[in-house]
Design a protein around this motif. Structure first.
Motif, PDB file in Angstrom:
ATOM      1  N   TRP A  16       6.056  11.546  -2.731  1.00 58.19           N
ATOM      2  CA  TRP A  16       4.660  11.608  -2.092  1.00 58.19           C
ATOM      3  C   TRP A  16       3.591  11.447  -3.225  1.00 58.19           C
ATOM      4  CZ3 TRP A  16       0.533  15.150  -2.813  1.00 58.19           C
ATOM      5  CH2 TRP A  16      -0.482  15.132  -2.028  1.00 58.19           C
ATOM      6  N   LYS A  19       3.326   7.599  -3.750  1.00 54.63           N
ATOM      7  CA  LYS A  19       2.671   6.935  -2.913  1.00 54.63           C
ATOM      8  C   LYS A  19       1.271   7.344  -3.037  1.00 54.63           C
ATOM      9  CE  LYS A  19       6.693   6.258  -0.022  1.00 54.63           C
ATOM     10  NZ  LYS A  19       7.200   6.679   1.429  1.00 54.63           N
ATOM     11  N   ALA A  20       0.735   8.500  -3.248  1.00 51.88           N
ATOM     12  CA  ALA A  20      -0.623   8.818  -2.832  1.00 51.88           C
ATOM     13  C   ALA A  20      -1.408   8.289  -4.230  1.00 51.88           C
ATOM     14  CB  ALA A  20      -0.889  10.318  -3.335  1.00 51.88           C
ATOM     15  N   ARG A  22      -0.733   5.217  -5.612  1.00 55.14           N
ATOM     16  CA  ARG A  22      -0.548   3.739  -5.209  1.00 55.14           C
ATOM     17  C   ARG A  22      -1.595   3.306  -4.193  1.00 55.14           C
ATOM     18  NH1 ARG A  22       5.581   1.723  -5.753  1.00 55.14           N
ATOM     19  NH2 ARG A  22       5.839   2.256  -7.928  1.00 55.14           N
ATOM     20  N   ARG A  23      -1.972   4.379  -3.491  1.00 54.04           N
ATOM     21  CA  ARG A  23      -2.963   3.752  -2.516  1.00 54.04           C
ATOM     22  C   ARG A  23      -4.260   3.470  -2.976  1.00 54.04           C
ATOM     23  NH1 ARG A  23      -1.551   8.916   0.854  1.00 54.04           N
ATOM     24  NH2 ARG A  23       0.252   8.656   1.359  1.00 54.04           N
ATOM     25  N   ASP A  25      -7.101   2.900  -1.254  1.00 53.79           N
ATOM     26  CA  ASP A  25      -8.189   3.426  -0.564  1.00 53.79           C
ATOM     27  C   ASP A  25      -8.213   4.871  -1.520  1.00 53.79           C
ATOM     28  OD1 ASP A  25      -7.773   2.115   2.724  1.00 53.79           O
ATOM     29  OD2 ASP A  25      -8.450   1.407   0.778  1.00 53.79           O
ATOM     30  N   ALA A  26      -7.150   5.492  -1.562  1.00 60.29           N
ATOM     31  CA  ALA A  26      -7.224   7.013  -2.185  1.00 60.29           C
ATOM     32  C   ALA A  26      -8.134   7.058  -3.497  1.00 60.29           C
ATOM     33  CB  ALA A  26      -5.994   7.474  -2.478  1.00 60.29           C
ATOM     34  N   ARG A  27      -7.825   5.964  -4.322  1.00 60.57           N
ATOM     35  CA  ARG A  27      -8.445   6.055  -5.532  1.00 60.57           C
ATOM     36  C   ARG A  27      -9.963   5.585  -5.645  1.00 60.57           C
ATOM     37  NH1 ARG A  27      -4.829   1.909  -8.726  1.00 60.57           N
ATOM     38  NH2 ARG A  27      -3.380   2.269  -7.215  1.00 60.57           N
ATOM     39  N   SER A  45     -11.308  -1.917   8.775  1.00 60.03           N
ATOM     40  CA  SER A  45     -10.348  -2.671   7.815  1.00 60.03           C
ATOM     41  C   SER A  45     -10.722  -4.217   8.298  1.00 60.03           C
ATOM     42  CB  SER A  45      -8.965  -2.418   8.109  1.00 60.03           C
ATOM     43  OG  SER A  45      -8.665  -2.519   9.525  1.00 60.03           O
ATOM     44  N   PRO A  56      -6.266  -2.412   3.822  1.00 60.86           N
ATOM     45  CA  PRO A  56      -5.895  -1.119   3.643  1.00 60.86           C
ATOM     46  C   PRO A  56      -4.280  -1.012   2.390  1.00 60.86           C
ATOM     47  CG  PRO A  56      -5.778  -1.555   5.940  1.00 60.86           C
ATOM     48  CD  PRO A  56      -6.235  -2.462   5.094  1.00 60.86           C
ATOM     49  N   ASN A  57      -3.773  -1.895   2.513  1.00 58.45           N
ATOM     50  CA  ASN A  57      -2.797  -1.959   1.361  1.00 58.45           C
ATOM     51  C   ASN A  57      -3.122  -2.959   0.239  1.00 58.45           C
ATOM     52  OD1 ASN A  57      -2.930  -4.567   2.312  1.00 58.45           O
ATOM     53  ND2 ASN A  57      -0.834  -4.851   2.959  1.00 58.45           N
ATOM     54  N   GLY A  58      -4.426  -2.998   0.136  1.00 55.69           N
ATOM     55  CA  GLY A  58      -4.869  -3.589  -1.364  1.00 55.69           C
ATOM     56  C   GLY A  58      -4.864  -5.038  -1.432  1.00 55.69           C
TER      57      GLY A  58
END
Length: 117
Positions: A16, A19-20, A22-23, A25-27, A45, A56-58
């Motif tokens: 978890w 994955k968090a 690597r996102r 959007d989270a960064r 998006s 969303p996936n970069g």
């Protein structure tokens, strides 16, 4: 039995976290302080994709932001493939450099001189 459950739990938590992190959007939202409109956080998006901003996936999803690879040409002198923008055209032949175009021209002049004798 407790050790196996603990290992499974640590594995799940580790996955978890990976994955968090690597996102994208989270960064970006954590850096911008969660403010709407900062770094495209307030845009949908589809709007970000149309503007060429990462989705969303970069990945940039807009067709305008995609670039086709540059065509390659084969040098008539040495056979090396070079980008078309870096090539030199002489006498209808593509060359990888000006030096090879000059060498080709000199060789053509020599053959013309021999034929004229």
């Amino acid at each position: 039995m407790r050790q196996i459950i603990l290992l499974v739990l640590l594995f799940v938590v580790g996955q978890w976290l990976v994955k968090a992190l690597r996102r994208p959007d989270a960064r970006t939202s954590s850096r911008a302080g969660g403010q709407p409109g900062a770094n495209g956080a307030g845009q949908s998006s589809s709007n970000r994709a149309a503007n060429g901003a990462p989705g969303p996936n970069g990945n940039a999803r807009g067709t305008a932001s995609r670039q086709l690879p540059e065509p390659m040409i084969r040098c008539a002198e040495c056979g090396v493939h070079a980008p078309k923008s870096d090539s030199v055209m002489f006498d209808g032949q593509p060359f990888c450099s000006a030096a090879h175009a000059q060498r080709y021209a000199a060789r053509v002049e020599q053959t013309k001189g021999r034929d004229g004798r």
